[in-house]
Motif scaffolding. Structure first.
Motif, mmCIF file in Angstrom:
data_model
loop_
_atom_site.group_PDB
_atom_site.id
_atom_site.type_symbol
_atom_site.label_atom_id
_atom_site.label_comp_id
_atom_site.label_asym_id
_atom_site.label_seq_id
_atom_site.Cartn_x
_atom_site.Cartn_y
_atom_site.Cartn_z
ATOM 1 N N LEU A 1 26.967 43.616 7.012
ATOM 2 C CA LEU A 1 25.647 44.231 6.966
ATOM 3 C C LEU A 1 25.778 45.746 7.018
ATOM 4 O O LEU A 1 26.613 46.277 7.759
ATOM 5 N N ALA A 2 24.946 46.440 6.249
ATOM 6 C CA ALA A 2 24.955 47.899 6.275
ATOM 7 C C ALA A 2 23.535 48.395 6.019
ATOM 8 O O ALA A 2 22.916 48.032 5.014
ATOM 9 N N THR A 3 23.023 49.217 6.935
ATOM 10 C CA THR A 3 21.695 49.806 6.791
ATOM 11 C C THR A 3 21.799 51.308 7.029
ATOM 12 O O THR A 3 22.408 51.739 8.023
ATOM 13 N N ARG A 4 21.190 52.083 6.150
ATOM 14 C CA ARG A 4 21.204 53.534 6.286
ATOM 15 C C ARG A 4 19.824 54.070 5.920
ATOM 16 O O ARG A 4 19.284 53.738 4.863
ATOM 17 N N LEU B 1 25.102 42.363 2.645
ATOM 18 C CA LEU B 1 23.712 42.812 2.537
ATOM 19 C C LEU B 1 23.662 44.293 2.874
ATOM 20 O O LEU B 1 24.067 44.693 3.972
ATOM 21 N N GLN B 2 23.153 45.077 1.932
ATOM 22 C CA GLN B 2 23.069 46.522 2.113
ATOM 23 C C GLN B 2 21.635 46.987 1.899
ATOM 24 O O GLN B 2 20.971 46.549 0.959
ATOM 25 N N LEU C 1 22.239 40.527 -6.256
ATOM 26 C CA LEU C 1 20.835 40.885 -6.349
ATOM 27 C C LEU C 1 20.681 42.360 -6.022
ATOM 28 O O LEU C 1 21.230 42.842 -5.030
ATOM 29 N N GLU C 2 19.919 43.069 -6.842
ATOM 30 C CA GLU C 2 19.700 44.496 -6.627
ATOM 31 C C GLU C 2 18.214 44.796 -6.761
ATOM 32 O O GLU C 2 17.598 44.482 -7.781
ATOM 33 N N ILE C 3 17.637 45.393 -5.721
ATOM 34 C CA ILE C 3 16.227 45.769 -5.716
ATOM 35 C C ILE C 3 16.149 47.271 -5.526
ATOM 36 O O ILE C 3 16.692 47.819 -4.561
ATOM 37 N N ARG D 1 26.132 39.145 -2.975
ATOM 38 C CA ARG D 1 25.733 40.494 -2.558
ATOM 39 C C ARG D 1 24.246 40.730 -2.800
ATOM 40 O O ARG D 1 23.682 40.227 -3.770
ATOM 41 N N GLN D 2 23.682 41.533 -1.910
ATOM 42 C CA GLN D 2 22.313 42.014 -2.110
ATOM 43 C C GLN D 2 22.253 43.480 -1.732
ATOM 44 O O GLN D 2 22.737 43.891 -0.676
ATOM 45 N N SER D 3 21.632 44.277 -2.616
ATOM 46 C CA SER D 3 21.456 45.705 -2.371
ATOM 47 C C SER D 3 19.975 46.035 -2.505
ATOM 48 O O SER D 3 19.356 45.720 -3.524
#
Length: 292
Positions: free
Chosen positions: A177-180, A141-142, A80-82, A111-113
Motif C-alpha cells: 500500500l502507498a498513499t501520498r 494499491l497506490q 486498474l488506473e483512475i 495493481r490499482q493506481s
C-alpha cells in the motif's frame, strides 16, 4: 479427493491463471464548475472501468460519480488506473456500487493506481466501499493526491484481509500500500505499508492484533479546527472496534481496527457525516448505494 488429485487440480488452476491475459483498464474523469453546477466535463475509459452518468443527489453543486468495474473483481495480472481532475471550484464525490474484491492471484501481481488532482477551492470526496483481499492475493494499491492551495480532499479506505464472513484469513500472498497527499508541492501525508499473508505481525499486539479489518479516513488541505476533532471523537465505536481520531498539520486522521467490515464502515460513515458540514460546508447526504 486424494492428495495427489488435489495437488494436480491446484497446479492446473495455477497454469490456467498464469495463461489468462490480465485486464488493463483506465478511467479519466475531469470535473468543472460552471456557474452553480459541477459538471463531469470529461469521461474517458479503456477496458472495464466505467462511470455511467453524473448524479446530483444533493443539488447541482456536487457531482456524484459511481465507479464501476464490470468484471466484479481483480485478479492476477489486472491493472486498474483512475485519474481524476477537479478544476477550480468544482466538488466531486466518488464511490463504488459494492465491495472491491482482489482474488487469489496465481503468482501474478494485480495493481490499482488512483491519482487525483484538486485545483484551487475545489473538493474531492473519495469514498469507495470496502476492499476485500482474498487469501493468496498479490496486490499493489497506490493513491496519490495533489492539492492546490485552498483545495480539499476527504477520502477513506476500508481494508478486509480475507473473506471474514466465511472465516477466511490472509494466510498467503502480499499486499503493498502507498498513499501520498501533497498540497502546493508540500507533502501532507505519506504512508507505505507491506502486508504479508501469515506474517506474525498480523497477529501481534503491535501490529493488527489478529483483527482483519482496518479503516482510515483522511481530511487534507486545511488546518484542523478543535471542534472538528471533538465532533469526530464523539462518535462511539461499536463493541470490538478500536478507533481513534487525531490531527496533524493540514490533515485530520480517523482510523479503526476491528473484526468485520460492517462496524468499521458504519463508524467511518458517522465520522464523515459529522465532519462534512463542519469542514466542507455541506450537510452529509449518504449515497443511496451504501444502504442497498
Amino acid at each position: 479427493m486424494s492428495e495427489s488429485l488435489r495437488l494436480a487440480s491446484g497446479a492446473a488452476r495455477a497454469i490456467e491463471e498464469a495463461a489468462r491475459p490480465g485486464w488493463q483498464a483506465r478511467l479519466t474523469l475531469d470535473f468543472e464548475r460552471r456557474g452553480e453546477r459541477t459538471l463531469l466535463a470529461r469521461c474517458e475509459h479503456f477496458g472495464p472501468l466505467r462511470v455511467q452518468k453524473a448524479l446530483y443527489p444533493e443539488g447541482p453543486a456536487v457531482c456524484q460519480a459511481i465507479v464501476l468495474h464490470p468484471p466484479g473483481g481483480v485478479a492476477g495480472g489486472d491493472s486498474l488506473e483512475i485519474r481524476l481532475t477537479a478544476a477550480a471550484g468544482a466538488h466531486a464525490q466518488l464511490t463504488t456500487p459494492g465491495a472491491g474484491k482482489w482474488y487469489r492471484s496465481g503468482g501474478r501481481c494485480a495493481r490499482q493506481s488512483v491519482q487525483l488532482r484538486v485545483d484551487a477551492q475545489a473538493i474531492v470526496e473519495w469514498l469507495p466501499q470496502e476492499t476485500i483481499v482474498f487469501d493468496g492475493a498479490e496486490a499493489e494499491l497506490q493513491t496519490r493526491v495533489e492539492l492546490a492551495a485552498g483545495a480539499l480532499f476527504c477520502g477513506w479506505d476500508i481494508l478486509c484481509l480475507g473473506r471474514t464472513a466465511s472465516g477466511e484469513r490472509f494466510a498467503h500472498g502480499r499486499l503493498d500500500l502507498a498513499t501520498r497527499i501533497e498540497q502546493a508541492g508540500r507533502p501532507l501525508w505519506i504512508e507505505r505499508g507491506g502486508l504479508r499473508g501469515g506474517s506474525p505481525w498480523l497477529a501481534a499486539t503491535a501490529g493488527l492484533g489478529g483483527l482483519p479489518v482496518s479503516g482510515t479516513l483522511l481530511l487534507a488541505g486545511c488546518p484542523v479546527e478543535p471542534e472538528w476533532l471533538a465532533a469526530c471523537r464523539a462518535v462511539p465505536p461499536a463493541a470490538g472496534l478500536h478507533a481513534g481520531v487525531t490531527a496533524l498539520p493540514g490533515v485530520l486522521v480517523a482510523r479503526c481496527l476491528g473484526p468485520a467490515a460492517e462496524p468499521a464502515r458504519a463508524w467511518l460513515a458517522e465520522v464523515w457525516q459529522r465532519l462534512r458540514p463542519l469542514a466542507l460546508g455541506r450537510l452529509a447526504v449518504p449515497p443511496r448505494l451504501w444502504s442497498t
